[in-house]
Design a protein around this motif. Sequence first.
Motif, PDB file in Angstrom:
ATOM      1  N   LEU A 144       0.850  -1.183   0.000  1.00 55.51           N
ATOM      2  CA  LEU A 144       0.000   0.000   0.000  1.00 55.51           C
ATOM      3  C   LEU A 144       0.889   1.238   0.000  1.00 55.51           C
ATOM      4  O   LEU A 144       1.848   1.321   0.758  1.00 55.51           O
ATOM      5  CB  LEU A 144      -0.893   0.010   1.247  1.00 55.51           C
ATOM      6  CG  LEU A 144      -1.800   1.220   1.414  1.00 55.51           C
ATOM      7  CD1 LEU A 144      -2.808   1.284   0.277  1.00 55.51           C
ATOM      8  CD2 LEU A 144      -2.529   1.150   2.742  1.00 55.51           C
ATOM      9  N   VAL A 145       0.558   2.179  -0.861  1.00 56.12           N
ATOM     10  CA  VAL A 145       1.328   3.405  -0.960  1.00 56.12           C
ATOM     11  C   VAL A 145       0.419   4.570  -0.612  1.00 56.12           C
ATOM     12  O   VAL A 145      -0.643   4.735  -1.202  1.00 56.12           O
ATOM     13  CB  VAL A 145       1.886   3.589  -2.393  1.00 56.12           C
ATOM     14  CG1 VAL A 145       2.624   4.901  -2.515  1.00 56.12           C
ATOM     15  CG2 VAL A 145       2.781   2.428  -2.770  1.00 56.12           C
ATOM     16  N   VAL A 146       0.805   5.346   0.384  1.00 60.26           N
ATOM     17  CA  VAL A 146       0.058   6.543   0.758  1.00 60.26           C
ATOM     18  C   VAL A 146       0.919   7.739   0.416  1.00 60.26           C
ATOM     19  O   VAL A 146       2.057   7.836   0.855  1.00 60.26           O
ATOM     20  CB  VAL A 146      -0.271   6.549   2.274  1.00 60.26           C
ATOM     21  CG1 VAL A 146      -0.958   7.844   2.657  1.00 60.26           C
ATOM     22  CG2 VAL A 146      -1.111   5.349   2.626  1.00 60.26           C
ATOM     23  N   ASN A 147       0.371   8.622  -0.371  1.00 55.18           N
ATOM     24  CA  ASN A 147       1.107   9.802  -0.776  1.00 55.18           C
ATOM     25  C   ASN A 147       0.741  10.949   0.164  1.00 55.18           C
ATOM     26  O   ASN A 147      -0.374  11.464   0.119  1.00 55.18           O
ATOM     27  CB  ASN A 147       0.775  10.152  -2.227  1.00 55.18           C
ATOM     28  CG  ASN A 147       1.644  11.249  -2.768  1.00 55.18           C
ATOM     29  OD1 ASN A 147       2.308  11.967  -2.029  1.00 55.18           O
ATOM     30  ND2 ASN A 147       1.649  11.395  -4.070  1.00 55.18           N
ATOM     31  N   GLN A 148       1.665  11.317   1.022  1.00 56.31           N
ATOM     32  CA  GLN A 148       1.414  12.369   2.008  1.00 56.31           C
ATOM     33  C   GLN A 148       1.081  13.711   1.332  1.00 56.31           C
ATOM     34  O   GLN A 148       0.364  14.528   1.892  1.00 56.31           O
ATOM     35  CB  GLN A 148       2.654  12.550   2.906  1.00 56.31           C
ATOM     36  CG  GLN A 148       3.072  11.307   3.636  1.00 56.31           C
ATOM     37  CD  GLN A 148       2.277  11.054   4.897  1.00 56.31           C
ATOM     38  OE1 GLN A 148       1.666  11.949   5.428  1.00 56.31           O
ATOM     39  NE2 GLN A 148       2.281   9.821   5.350  1.00 56.31           N
ATOM     40  N   ASP A 149       1.597  13.905   0.123  1.00 58.35           N
ATOM     41  CA  ASP A 149       1.327  15.163  -0.580  1.00 58.35           C
ATOM     42  C   ASP A 149      -0.156  15.330  -0.889  1.00 58.35           C
ATOM     43  O   ASP A 149      -0.666  16.443  -0.935  1.00 58.35           O
ATOM     44  CB  ASP A 149       2.137  15.238  -1.869  1.00 58.35           C
ATOM     45  CG  ASP A 149       3.635  15.323  -1.609  1.00 58.35           C
ATOM     46  OD1 ASP A 149       4.013  15.737  -0.493  1.00 58.35           O
ATOM     47  OD2 ASP A 149       4.412  14.965  -2.508  1.00 58.35           O
ATOM     48  N   ASP A 150      -0.864  14.204  -1.120  1.00 50.94           N
ATOM     49  CA  ASP A 150      -2.293  14.288  -1.394  1.00 50.94           C
ATOM     50  C   ASP A 150      -3.050  14.851  -0.202  1.00 50.94           C
ATOM     51  O   ASP A 150      -3.942  15.678  -0.356  1.00 50.94           O
ATOM     52  CB  ASP A 150      -2.853  12.909  -1.751  1.00 50.94           C
ATOM     53  CG  ASP A 150      -2.329  12.396  -3.078  1.00 50.94           C
ATOM     54  OD1 ASP A 150      -1.851  13.215  -3.882  1.00 50.94           O
ATOM     55  OD2 ASP A 150      -2.397  11.184  -3.305  1.00 50.94           O
TER      56      ASP A 150
END
Length: 158
Positions: free
Chosen positions: A43-49
């Motif tokens: 799972l990849v969570v993009n903090q920028d989003d």
Amino acid sequence: MAWDEWEQLKAHAAEQQSTRMRLNQLPADGGGGGAGAGAGGDLVVNQDDLGAVGHEANLLYHDVKSQADIAAGPGGGATPQAATTLKSHGFQTGGALATTVEVWSSQVNSVLQACAHISDHLDYTQKRHAEDDAKIGAVLRGSDGSTVSVSQLDEYFK
């Protein structure tokens, strides 16, 4: 649409749905993985989003606050002043306009509170995710010191 027709549509929709539980999972062939999944099913969570959404909520808050004609502050906006002037000259429209301003101000304040809450919550969430990632990364290390991926952890549970 008549009430009876609505009830029939609801009953038909309920009949069409399966009563068994279905869990979302990867197919047995190991395929799948949409935009949110990285290599190997991690799972990849993009903090920028999170930051971008919080930033947009903050911008919306400031835009609405600066442009909405609400009954806040010294003297209020132009509409509350018009309501006061009309009432002072005996026009019934002044009272109706004052009621409209009251409702409008309440709705605008609700939107402002929602934007502030979204912005603050996403800032907190972004910070908390970064802290959690750092804690987990410090604990989960392979024998060579590298981080352990989610797909590697998944192998332990099979």
